[in-house]
Design a protein around this motif. Structure first.
Motif, PDB file in Angstrom:
ATOM      1  N   SER A  19       0.810  -1.216   0.000  1.00 33.99           N
ATOM      2  CA  SER A  19       0.000   0.000   0.000  1.00 33.99           C
ATOM      3  C   SER A  19       0.840   1.260   0.000  1.00 33.99           C
ATOM      4  O   SER A  19       1.981   1.253   0.459  1.00 33.99           O
ATOM      5  CB  SER A  19      -0.895   0.014   1.243  1.00 33.99           C
ATOM      6  OG  SER A  19      -1.766   1.113   1.171  1.00 33.99           O
ATOM      7  N   GLY A  20       0.264   2.331  -0.512  1.00 28.79           N
ATOM      8  CA  GLY A  20       0.868   3.652  -0.365  1.00 28.79           C
ATOM      9  C   GLY A  20       1.401   4.242  -1.650  1.00 28.79           C
ATOM     10  O   GLY A  20       1.512   5.453  -1.778  1.00 28.79           O
ATOM     11  N   THR A  21       1.744   3.396  -2.600  1.00 28.77           N
ATOM     12  CA  THR A  21       2.313   3.904  -3.839  1.00 28.77           C
ATOM     13  C   THR A  21       2.244   2.799  -4.894  1.00 28.77           C
ATOM     14  O   THR A  21       1.848   1.671  -4.592  1.00 28.77           O
ATOM     15  CB  THR A  21       3.783   4.325  -3.618  1.00 28.77           C
ATOM     16  OG1 THR A  21       4.266   4.993  -4.775  1.00 28.77           O
ATOM     17  CG2 THR A  21       4.676   3.135  -3.330  1.00 28.77           C
TER      18      THR A  21
ATOM     19  N   LEU B 122      -3.658  -2.361  -1.643  1.00 26.60           N
ATOM     20  CA  LEU B 122      -4.700  -1.642  -0.911  1.00 26.60           C
ATOM     21  C   LEU B 122      -4.548  -0.149  -1.168  1.00 26.60           C
ATOM     22  O   LEU B 122      -3.442   0.382  -1.148  1.00 26.60           O
ATOM     23  CB  LEU B 122      -4.542  -1.891   0.596  1.00 26.60           C
ATOM     24  CG  LEU B 122      -5.374  -0.983   1.516  1.00 26.60           C
ATOM     25  CD1 LEU B 122      -6.852  -1.334   1.444  1.00 26.60           C
ATOM     26  CD2 LEU B 122      -4.899  -1.094   2.961  1.00 26.60           C
ATOM     27  N   PHE B 123      -5.669   0.501  -1.399  1.00 25.27           N
ATOM     28  CA  PHE B 123      -5.716   1.959  -1.419  1.00 25.27           C
ATOM     29  C   PHE B 123      -6.759   2.336  -0.372  1.00 25.27           C
ATOM     30  O   PHE B 123      -7.907   1.907  -0.472  1.00 25.27           O
ATOM     31  CB  PHE B 123      -6.137   2.446  -2.812  1.00 25.27           C
ATOM     32  CG  PHE B 123      -6.469   3.904  -2.859  1.00 25.27           C
ATOM     33  CD1 PHE B 123      -5.494   4.848  -3.124  1.00 25.27           C
ATOM     34  CD2 PHE B 123      -7.771   4.336  -2.645  1.00 25.27           C
ATOM     35  CE1 PHE B 123      -5.807   6.205  -3.159  1.00 25.27           C
ATOM     36  CE2 PHE B 123      -8.095   5.679  -2.675  1.00 25.27           C
ATOM     37  CZ  PHE B 123      -7.109   6.613  -2.933  1.00 25.27           C
ATOM     38  N   GLY B 124      -6.343   3.080   0.632  1.00 22.23           N
ATOM     39  CA  GLY B 124      -7.317   3.416   1.667  1.00 22.23           C
ATOM     40  C   GLY B 124      -7.077   4.800   2.207  1.00 22.23           C
ATOM     41  O   GLY B 124      -6.024   5.395   1.969  1.00 22.23           O
ATOM     42  N   MET B 125      -8.039   5.297   2.943  1.00 20.76           N
ATOM     43  CA  MET B 125      -7.896   6.641   3.519  1.00 20.76           C
ATOM     44  C   MET B 125      -8.736   6.735   4.780  1.00 20.76           C
ATOM     45  O   MET B 125      -9.739   6.037   4.932  1.00 20.76           O
ATOM     46  CB  MET B 125      -8.361   7.678   2.511  1.00 20.76           C
ATOM     47  CG  MET B 125      -9.817   7.552   2.164  1.00 20.76           C
ATOM     48  SD  MET B 125     -10.287   8.628   0.816  1.00 20.76           S
ATOM     49  CE  MET B 125      -9.505   7.811  -0.534  1.00 20.76           C
ATOM     50  N   ALA B 126      -8.295   7.621   5.672  1.00 20.47           N
ATOM     51  CA  ALA B 126      -9.007   7.775   6.933  1.00 20.47           C
ATOM     52  C   ALA B 126     -10.424   8.307   6.709  1.00 20.47           C
ATOM     53  O   ALA B 126     -11.301   8.095   7.539  1.00 20.47           O
ATOM     54  CB  ALA B 126      -8.222   8.705   7.852  1.00 20.47           C
TER      55      ALA B 126
ATOM     56  N   VAL C 124      -5.215  -1.098  -7.739  1.00 22.48           N
ATOM     57  CA  VAL C 124      -5.545  -1.247  -6.319  1.00 22.48           C
ATOM     58  C   VAL C 124      -6.866  -2.006  -6.179  1.00 22.48           C
ATOM     59  O   VAL C 124      -7.536  -1.931  -5.144  1.00 22.48           O
ATOM     60  CB  VAL C 124      -5.600   0.115  -5.591  1.00 22.48           C
ATOM     61  CG1 VAL C 124      -4.220   0.760  -5.562  1.00 22.48           C
ATOM     62  CG2 VAL C 124      -6.614   1.066  -6.234  1.00 22.48           C
TER      63      VAL C 124
ATOM     64  N   ASP D 144      -6.948  12.555  -4.994  1.00 19.07           N
ATOM     65  CA  ASP D 144      -6.125  11.558  -5.695  1.00 19.07           C
ATOM     66  C   ASP D 144      -6.612  11.443  -7.132  1.00 19.07           C
ATOM     67  O   ASP D 144      -7.781  11.685  -7.431  1.00 19.07           O
ATOM     68  CB  ASP D 144      -6.252  10.194  -5.003  1.00 19.07           C
ATOM     69  CG  ASP D 144      -5.664  10.220  -3.608  1.00 19.07           C
ATOM     70  OD1 ASP D 144      -4.467  10.534  -3.488  1.00 19.07           O
ATOM     71  OD2 ASP D 144      -6.407   9.947  -2.644  1.00 19.07           O
TER      72      ASP D 144
ATOM     73  N   VAL E 279      -4.339   4.005  -9.438  1.00 22.52           N
ATOM     74  CA  VAL E 279      -4.069   5.325  -8.855  1.00 22.52           C
ATOM     75  C   VAL E 279      -2.957   5.965  -9.676  1.00 22.52           C
ATOM     76  O   VAL E 279      -1.915   5.366  -9.904  1.00 22.52           O
ATOM     77  CB  VAL E 279      -3.676   5.197  -7.364  1.00 22.52           C
ATOM     78  CG1 VAL E 279      -3.353   6.557  -6.769  1.00 22.52           C
ATOM     79  CG2 VAL E 279      -4.810   4.544  -6.585  1.00 22.52           C
TER      80      VAL E 279
ATOM     81  N   LYS F  82      -3.780  16.897  -4.635  1.00 21.90           N
ATOM     82  CA  LYS F  82      -3.690  17.584  -3.336  1.00 21.90           C
ATOM     83  C   LYS F  82      -2.221  17.847  -3.029  1.00 21.90           C
ATOM     84  O   LYS F  82      -1.342  17.067  -3.403  1.00 21.90           O
ATOM     85  CB  LYS F  82      -4.379  16.790  -2.244  1.00 21.90           C
ATOM     86  CG  LYS F  82      -3.874  15.393  -2.043  1.00 21.90           C
ATOM     87  CD  LYS F  82      -4.748  14.671  -1.020  1.00 21.90           C
ATOM     88  CE  LYS F  82      -4.494  13.178  -1.069  1.00 21.90           C
ATOM     89  NZ  LYS F  82      -5.481  12.423  -0.311  1.00 21.90           N
TER      90      LYS F  82
ATOM     91  N   LYS G 209       1.348  11.903   6.171  1.00 19.15           N
ATOM     92  CA  LYS G 209       1.058  12.956   5.206  1.00 19.15           C
ATOM     93  C   LYS G 209       1.487  14.307   5.786  1.00 19.15           C
ATOM     94  O   LYS G 209       1.178  14.610   6.937  1.00 19.15           O
ATOM     95  CB  LYS G 209      -0.438  12.994   4.863  1.00 19.15           C
ATOM     96  CG  LYS G 209      -1.052  11.643   4.545  1.00 19.15           C
ATOM     97  CD  LYS G 209      -0.422  10.962   3.360  1.00 19.15           C
ATOM     98  CE  LYS G 209      -1.044   9.623   3.022  1.00 19.15           C
ATOM     99  NZ  LYS G 209      -0.968   8.589   4.063  1.00 19.15           N
TER     100      LYS G 209
END
Ligand code: AMP
Length: 458
Positions: free
Chosen positions: A225-227, A247-251, A271, A332, A347, A352, A361
């Motif tokens: 994940s992350g990139t 995985l692509f996820g966000m809070a 992803v 994104d 992705v 942003k 971040k």
């Protein structure tokens, strides 16, 4: 019934001051550390004159004892001793009574947004939807009571809560909690027979080290994940007989994840797809509500059962962060590609203005505003620069009235009590900042410039 505010131990006065006031925190929970930064003293100082903080709670103190207080707070309270004067049945009764007051749509936690503006935004996650997020994640991966789920990145992050703590608990799996020290964690993973691990960008290098997988030899599945995933890494994992997905996820909510039976190409390039059939995704021309043409790159916007409908107490920001019909604008960039007859999400960067330092971040505007408080800095632009281990680090381009070096900038950030991971790690003095045709600072050019310099020096 308490609502945790997911700050980091690395946060300092600059962050805690704002976040604790915005969230009206009632207590500050810190670890007692023998060496390094004294978090207990810090919490007591932060509590001084604070409108809402009434308690400083500690973990890990000697003998779990309560400690000395400071002005405003008489004593610190050791978490280990809470309830020690109660019988187990009294404890159970109290917990049950507290739980009866909590509804499914009540606040479960306030997460922090990596956001785009200088002011941190709080992400209200609610009990039922937050739990559902984790259940859907666990189900997509086929986790169950026999799974042993490993996690190496801070557990208080959204990925830690969702993919590790909640996901494992939701299906009765065992959670194996490592630390960011990859080699020490590999040892633990092997010993505790962890079979699945979420690996953030900051650990891609460790994964490529054969010693890591030799030690963590029980692993069968890795979620990266992350990139974008380097093909060499993916191939290497496959050669070792491991299943790899992304995985692509966000809070703020939305999770996309590979399926177990996705074809290799889909797991390497994309992803995957959203984990809930109730998730809705739109790819929009940035800054508009127009969908891009099929197959084109657009801003990823989403709505769904566990994606927030708004930030906490942030009407103005919500007006720009969501479309008129409530889709969250992630910042994104993504596109759909049909792989194996099914659409998968790729992705393709972000619009942003954040730096992703090993998953942490950093908001460019926040750092620029801090730089501009330095008496010698007249203009500032902060961009990411490539870093082999962390993916990205922060580089500050500055126009100055008198010379300013990296040490002076870091001193400036230390004086303002800014978390260290946000400090610029390189300073470039320039006569002027490059501008685009419409007069905005040309950050793409700055990113390209510094990437070239870093590549030359490698
Ligand atoms: P956070 O809320 O801290 O979990 O960060 C979410 C952000 O991390 C996303 O909006 C993306 O910018 C970035 N991100 C997460 N997963 C990926 C991924 N697989 N590829 C690229 N960027 C990602």
């Amino acid at each position: 019934g308490l609502v945790p505010v997911a700050t980091l131990a690395a946060h300092r006065g600059h962050e805690i001051e704002q976040i604790s006031r915005q969230s009206q925190a009632a207590a500050h929970l810190v670890e007692v550390t023998e060496t390094g930064f004294d978090l207990v003293r810090f919490a007591l100082e932060q509590a001084e004159g604070h409108p809402s903080v009434r308690h400083v709670l500690t973990v890990g103190g000697p003998g779990g004892a309560d400690g000395a207080g400071g002005p405003g707070i008489a004593r610190t309270t050791a978490l280990e001793r809470l309830g020690s004067d109660l019988s187990p049945s009294e404890v159970q009764d109290r917990i049950a009574a507290a739980q009866r007051t909590v509804g499914p749509d009540d606040l479960a936690a306030l997460q922090l947004s990596g956001g785009t503006t200088g002011v941190p935004k709080l992400i209200p996650r609610r009990h039922a939807e937050y739990w559902y997020n984790a259940v859907a994640y666990a189900q997509r991966l086929g986790l169950g009571p026999d799974s042993r789920v490993a996690h190496l990145i801070p557990v208080i992050h959204n990925a830690g809560i969702t993919c590790a703590v909640h996901a494992a608990a939701a299906v009765g799996a065992c959670l194996v909690l490592g630390t960011p020290d990859a080699m020490a964690s590999a040892e633990l993973l092997g010993r505790e027979r962890a079979d699945v691990a979420l690996i953030g960008h900051g650990h891609f290098q460790a994964l490529a080290n054969p010693a890591f997988l030799q030690r963590a030899s029980s692993l069968t599945s890795l979620i990266l994940s992350g990139t974008k995933v380097p093909v060499e890494l993916f191939d290497d994992l496959e050669r070792r007989g491991l299943w790899a997905g992304q995985l692509f996820g966000m809070a703020e909510g939305l999770f996309c994840l590979s399926r177990r039976d996705d074809p290799r190409e889909a797991r390497l390039l994309s992803v995957g797809t959203a984990i809930s059939e109730l998730d809705e995704i739109r790819l929009l021309e940035p800054g508009t509500e127009h969908p891009v043409a099929s197959g084109e790159v657009g801003e990823l916007c989403c709505r769904g059962p566990y994606t927030i409908p708004g930030y906490y107490d942030a009407e103005q920001q919500n007006a720009v962060a969501f479309t008129a019909d409530g889709f969250y604008r992630t910042g994104d960039l993504a596109r759909w590609e049909t792989i194996g007859g099914e659409p998968h999400l790729l992705v393709e960067g972000r619009i942003k203005d954040v730096i992703n330092r090993g998953g942490e971040k950093i908001n460019a505007e926040e750092i620029e505003l801090l730089l501009l408080q330095h008496p010698s800095i007249e203009q500032a632009a902060v961009v990411s620069m490539p870093d082999a281990r962390l993916g990205e680090k922060t580089c500050a381009y500055v126009v100055v009235s008198s010379p300013v070096d990296l040490a002076a900038v870091q001193q400036h950030f230390a004086e303002r009590e800014v978390a260290k991971f946000k400090w610029p790690e390189r300073v470039e003095q320039v006569a002027e900042l490059p501008r685009t045709k419409v007069g905005k600072i040309d950050k793409k050019r700055l990113r390209d410039d510094i990437a070239a310099v870093v590549a030359d020096q490698a």
